[in-house]
Write a protein that holds these residues in place. Structure first.
Motif, PDB file in Angstrom:
ATOM      1  N   LEU A  65       0.784  -1.249   0.094  1.00 17.09           N
ATOM      2  CA  LEU A  65      -0.006   0.101   0.103  1.00 17.09           C
ATOM      3  C   LEU A  65       0.930   1.381  -0.033  1.00 17.09           C
ATOM      4  O   LEU A  65       0.501   2.248  -0.854  1.00 17.09           O
ATOM      5  CB  LEU A  65      -1.017   0.122   1.244  1.00 17.09           C
ATOM      6  CG  LEU A  65      -2.131  -1.020   1.128  1.00 17.09           C
ATOM      7  CD1 LEU A  65      -2.812  -1.012   2.541  1.00 17.09           C
ATOM      8  CD2 LEU A  65      -2.888  -1.013  -0.060  1.00 17.09           C
ATOM      9  N   LEU A  70      -1.217   4.117  -1.983  1.00 17.96           N
ATOM     10  CA  LEU A  70      -2.564   3.758  -1.747  1.00 17.96           C
ATOM     11  C   LEU A  70      -2.961   4.081  -0.582  1.00 17.96           C
ATOM     12  O   LEU A  70      -2.176   3.917   0.684  1.00 17.96           O
ATOM     13  CB  LEU A  70      -3.055   2.630  -2.213  1.00 17.96           C
ATOM     14  CG  LEU A  70      -2.489   2.193  -3.843  1.00 17.96           C
ATOM     15  CD1 LEU A  70      -2.802   0.420  -4.076  1.00 17.96           C
ATOM     16  CD2 LEU A  70      -3.390   3.020  -4.496  1.00 17.96           C
ATOM     17  N   ALA A  72      -6.467   2.800   2.005  1.00 17.86           N
ATOM     18  CA  ALA A  72      -7.688   2.251   2.118  1.00 17.86           C
ATOM     19  C   ALA A  72      -8.682   3.241   2.738  1.00 17.86           C
ATOM     20  O   ALA A  72      -8.387   3.680   3.883  1.00 17.86           O
ATOM     21  CB  ALA A  72      -7.400   0.869   3.112  1.00 17.86           C
ATOM     22  N   ALA A  74     -12.989   3.222   3.929  1.00 19.42           N
ATOM     23  CA  ALA A  74     -14.264   2.368   3.691  1.00 19.42           C
ATOM     24  C   ALA A  74     -15.343   2.791   2.773  1.00 19.42           C
ATOM     25  O   ALA A  74     -15.245   4.087   2.784  1.00 19.42           O
ATOM     26  CB  ALA A  74     -14.660   2.551   5.295  1.00 19.42           C
TER      27      ALA A  74
END
Length: 107
Positions: A65, A70, A72, A74
């Motif tokens: 990641l 990147l 993450a 939700a």
């Protein structure tokens, strides 16, 4: 100071024949430290305690990641613009049935 979560324990190397002749001994050792079995003098396979391997997988996932830059998020925290992009890229039932779809809404 090194992060203990990613500290690498010392590795033991053992030829395949020796491993074969003393399997139990090296399986027990593999619970304490990685054991690399060699074949013709070259590393072939490494035995490691399952929790050690799982920790490496989690670390590797985190590094992927960060390498790809990147974050993450939700689904509930996505902007409506990003949610629309994901929805536009969702394949139709026909595309799924044919196992072929274009998930790039820009093309």
């Amino acid at each position: 100071m090194a992060d203990p979560a990613i500290a690498t324990p010392p590795k033991k190397k053992v030829p395949l024949t020796t491993f074969h002749n003393h399997t139990g001994q090296y399986l027990d050792l593999g619970r304490r430290t990685p054991v690399t079995i060699t074949k013709h003098g070259r590393p072939d396979i490494t035995l490691a305690e399952a929790s050690y391997f799982e920790r490496l997988e989690r670390i590797a996932a985190g590094q992927i990641l960060s390498v790809l830059d990147l974050v993450a998020v939700a689904a509930a925290d996505m902007t409506s613009e990003h949610a629309a992009i994901f929805e536009a890229a969702r394949p139709t039932s026909e595309e799924i049935a044919a196992d072929r779809w274009n998930d790039d809404p820009a093309s």
